[in-house]
Scaffold this motif. Sequence first.
Motif, mmCIF file in Angstrom:
data_model
loop_
_atom_site.group_PDB
_atom_site.id
_atom_site.type_symbol
_atom_site.label_atom_id
_atom_site.label_comp_id
_atom_site.label_asym_id
_atom_site.label_seq_id
_atom_site.Cartn_x
_atom_site.Cartn_y
_atom_site.Cartn_z
ATOM 1 N N SER A 118 1.725 13.255 4.011
ATOM 2 C CA SER A 118 2.792 13.978 4.701
ATOM 3 C C SER A 118 3.949 14.262 3.744
ATOM 4 C CB SER A 118 3.230 13.185 5.932
ATOM 5 O OG SER A 118 4.177 13.900 6.671
ATOM 6 N N ILE A 119 5.018 13.476 3.802
ATOM 7 C CA ILE A 119 6.173 13.730 2.941
ATOM 8 C C ILE A 119 6.435 12.610 1.938
ATOM 9 C CG2 ILE A 119 7.322 15.247 4.594
ATOM 10 C CD1 ILE A 119 9.070 12.805 5.390
ATOM 11 N N GLU A 120 5.532 11.654 1.850
ATOM 12 C CA GLU A 120 5.715 10.567 0.892
ATOM 13 C C GLU A 120 4.375 10.181 0.275
ATOM 14 O OE1 GLU A 120 5.878 6.720 3.733
ATOM 15 O OE2 GLU A 120 7.619 8.029 3.826
ATOM 16 N N TYR A 121 4.427 9.323 -0.701
ATOM 17 C CA TYR A 121 3.230 8.878 -1.405
ATOM 18 C C TYR A 121 2.838 7.468 -0.996
ATOM 19 C CZ TYR A 121 3.077 12.736 -4.726
ATOM 20 O OH TYR A 121 2.957 13.965 -5.298
ATOM 21 N N GLU A 122 1.546 7.265 -0.906
ATOM 22 C CA GLU A 122 1.008 5.915 -0.848
ATOM 23 C C GLU A 122 0.567 5.633 -2.276
ATOM 24 O OE1 GLU A 122 -2.223 3.669 1.787
ATOM 25 O OE2 GLU A 122 -3.120 5.124 0.414
ATOM 26 N N ARG A 123 1.036 4.552 -2.838
ATOM 27 C CA ARG A 123 0.684 4.206 -4.214
ATOM 28 C C ARG A 123 -0.667 3.516 -4.223
ATOM 29 N NH1 ARG A 123 3.788 7.737 -6.681
ATOM 30 N NH2 ARG A 123 5.924 7.540 -5.950
ATOM 31 N N ALA A 124 -1.495 3.903 -5.168
ATOM 32 C CA ALA A 124 -2.839 3.339 -5.262
ATOM 33 C C ALA A 124 -3.253 3.239 -6.721
ATOM 34 C CB ALA A 124 -3.836 4.200 -4.483
ATOM 35 N N ALA A 125 -4.016 2.205 -7.018
ATOM 36 C CA ALA A 125 -4.579 2.019 -8.353
ATOM 37 C C ALA A 125 -5.868 1.241 -8.187
ATOM 38 C CB ALA A 125 -3.610 1.258 -9.264
ATOM 39 N N GLY A 126 -6.803 1.492 -9.081
ATOM 40 C CA GLY A 126 -8.069 0.783 -8.960
ATOM 41 C C GLY A 126 -8.975 0.992 -10.146
ATOM 42 N N PHE A 127 -10.200 0.554 -9.981
ATOM 43 C CA PHE A 127 -11.201 0.622 -11.043
ATOM 44 C C PHE A 127 -12.580 0.592 -10.399
ATOM 45 C CE2 PHE A 127 -10.143 -3.725 -10.157
ATOM 46 C CZ PHE A 127 -11.351 -4.397 -10.157
#
Length: 153
Positions: A118-127
Amino acid sequence: MTEYFDYKVITSSLIKAVRTLTSRPCIEANSSGDQPEYPFATFTITSPEIAYERDNNNAQFEVVVSLTWHDESSLSVLNLSKKCRSYFKSTEGRAIFAEKNVVIVDTSDANKRDNFISIEYERAAGFDITMRVLDPYVDDVDSIEQITINGGN
């Protein structure tokens, strides 16, 4: 009855490992149900079967599983991703899978996987984790009891 490899062996071991290491939930990505509170991990089986080796009694194949951490903080997901990646490279982390006859072959480098919501980010990181498994099988073929060569036994 034909035997086959059950993917739950991998997913239950992965969920157990993440929970043991971080005390945070690990759920299947893109599944129905309520989203856990941040931070949490998701898994996806991105490559369910990459042929490796076959013999008379079983087939080895590789499975690639993607593990992604989700939170509101970039540093949080990077740290959790790094912690898990290091764990899966360690003897202790590999042992959880070895107990189930699953071998961790490789872990990819961690990378950012942010989602715009929507108007913001969900932060994600992985491998990604590459694992080798054994798929036992039984051929339903009648056994040969006697062979006759040139008229003799």
